[in-house]
Design a protein around this motif. Sequence first.
Motif, PDB file in Angstrom:
ATOM      1  N   VAL A  25      12.069 -66.501  32.732  1.00  0.00           N
ATOM      2  CA  VAL A  25      11.016 -66.066  31.820  1.00  0.00           C
ATOM      3  C   VAL A  25       9.869 -67.064  31.928  1.00  0.00           C
ATOM      4  CG1 VAL A  25      10.425 -65.617  29.393  1.00  0.00           C
ATOM      5  CG2 VAL A  25      12.688 -65.039  30.226  1.00  0.00           C
ATOM      6  N   LYS A  29       6.842 -68.550  27.195  1.00  0.00           N
ATOM      7  CA  LYS A  29       7.719 -67.727  26.371  1.00  0.00           C
ATOM      8  C   LYS A  29       9.009 -68.474  26.035  1.00  0.00           C
ATOM      9  CE  LYS A  29       6.123 -63.107  27.665  1.00  0.00           C
ATOM     10  NZ  LYS A  29       6.530 -61.752  28.090  1.00  0.00           N
ATOM     11  N   ILE A  30       9.503 -69.232  27.008  1.00  0.00           N
ATOM     12  CA  ILE A  30      10.710 -70.029  26.750  1.00  0.00           C
ATOM     13  C   ILE A  30      10.429 -71.020  25.629  1.00  0.00           C
ATOM     14  CG2 ILE A  30      12.270 -71.766  27.685  1.00  0.00           C
ATOM     15  CD1 ILE A  30      12.006 -70.397  30.386  1.00  0.00           C
ATOM     16  N   SER A  33      10.204 -69.213  22.250  1.00  0.00           N
ATOM     17  CA  SER A  33      11.488 -68.706  21.750  1.00  0.00           C
ATOM     18  C   SER A  33      12.406 -69.852  21.323  1.00  0.00           C
ATOM     19  CB  SER A  33      12.170 -67.827  22.799  1.00  0.00           C
ATOM     20  OG  SER A  33      12.413 -68.548  23.984  1.00  0.00           O
ATOM     21  N   ARG A  54      10.330 -62.908  24.313  1.00  0.00           N
ATOM     22  CA  ARG A  54      10.740 -62.865  25.724  1.00  0.00           C
ATOM     23  C   ARG A  54      10.724 -61.453  26.297  1.00  0.00           C
ATOM     24  NH1 ARG A  54      16.436 -65.191  25.569  1.00  0.00           N
ATOM     25  NH2 ARG A  54      16.344 -64.352  23.446  1.00  0.00           N
ATOM     26  N   TYR A  55      11.156 -60.466  25.513  1.00  0.00           N
ATOM     27  CA  TYR A  55      11.277 -59.092  26.016  1.00  0.00           C
ATOM     28  C   TYR A  55      10.634 -58.113  25.036  1.00  0.00           C
ATOM     29  CZ  TYR A  55      15.159 -61.821  27.953  1.00  0.00           C
ATOM     30  OH  TYR A  55      15.922 -62.815  28.515  1.00  0.00           O
TER      31      TYR A  55
END
Length: 540
Positions: A25, A29-30, A33, A54-55
Amino acid sequence: MNSREAKHRLEVARTLLGTGMIAPVRPDKIARSVAALRRWGPTPAAAYTGSAIRYPDRQAIVDERGTLTFSEVDRRTNALARALRAHGVAAQDSVAIMCRNHRGFIEATVACSKLGVGALYLNTMFAGPQIADVMRREDPVALIYDEEFGDLVADGGAGRKRFVAWHEPGKQPLDASDPRIEALISGESDAPLTPPAEKGRVVILTSGTTGTPKGAARKQPDSLEPAAALFSKIPLKARGATMIAAPMFHSWGFAHFTLGLPLASTLVLRRRFDPEDTLRAVAHHRASALAVVPVMLQRIMELDPDTLAAYDYSSLKVIAVSGSALPGELATRVMDVFGDVLYNLYGSTEVAWATIANPEDLRAAPGTAGRPPLGTVVKLLDAEGREAPPGEGGRIFVANEMVFEGYTGGGGKEIVRGLMSTGDVGHFDAAGRLFVDGRDDEMIVSGGENVFPREVEDLLASHQQIEEAAVVGVPDDEFGQRLVAYVVRRHDADLDEDAVKEYVRSNLARYKVPRDVVFLDRLPRNATGKVLKRELGTPV
């Protein structure tokens, strides 16, 4: 940290990595999150916030209303949490939830998590007086319910804030003054919330098969280690689709909701179980996992062979079953049709889990409850609390990270040296697999001999003309107690009472042969498939 702790943590890390939950990812975003996880802790709030980062466009929920992405669920639960707070629901309050399996159940749960509010899950098969008793004892400030249960919750919900989670379009509501959560969501901002100072508790009710259901209080976990324990035996994978047919108000269905959180699973839900529709949904959504209770498997296997062959369920890698005893014969039939993808968990509302049987266990020893998963200790103790010698049976005691904190009305299960009683008795075979012989309070003494009904039930379930059976003990003037077998014959079977008795006599000791055999069309069961033995009358 000693070497044992270090080894355990390494096993946990390997297990979590093996699920594939850590995927490539974008670095930003990592970072976002991970920050969300740190702020919220391992909670439903953190899971949907993190998955939305992430999604965002991945399907999170599929139900009869359609689909919701992770981004949509995150925003909708922000709005619902704000609306509940505006109606006076505050951190450390509790909210009762009486919903079938659909988006409203999940959204109510996540909204409560975002507020630090406790969630009390009500059994959708409870009668009105049971609900009223539970509501008086637990005293939630609000109730979120499906409109179909309006009559049942009328007494228990009186004087509380009430909200409708699911309603039938075009149907006149029983109480139009109770706002629908869709209206609450559309009327509030969906901006992110500040994490609460404390996480809310989760209260799962016991099945209530022998009396008033008790509330089993359990704190939310502080890490992903409890999930790793189950992943160590059940090979669930990240970003798959899980069909949760088991009711989510029960600990088994709820477990698959929580296991789906770190995996960013798509949850496929139906409000009512139908065996063919379940296969249809598995095939259509290419589900990799199916969560059921044993009676659901029984109903699926009752479908005619052409119906079973009509659907492509090659995507299915796990059929996870728990909630009541799984007959060995049924396990074998299921694997013969679906492949070696069956995993049977033995546990209880109080201890969460004890052992898990994988397909290899179930092939080698049908009827086994399996072996303890990662980080779990199972011991057999005698009446004095001493460990039973190898080869001998005893009362089953368990230690893991998710044993409950006690009943909300007071009291708890017996604890011996940090191990909690399951209320069952059992034995290990030579390979270390656990077998549950029955409830420790179900043992009957007939003519001076000890008999556990479970052994007779398992034998009857293996008969080709018997669909299911329940065995109980009833008073007897001559023997003290005697066995009565309640039997459901398979379609077109010509089995009679003498044939049933002869089958038991040919396989078990004579004192285990039922004195009476009663044929029924169906065994009475609760929503999770447990037989309601108190509803089986004594033959005249």
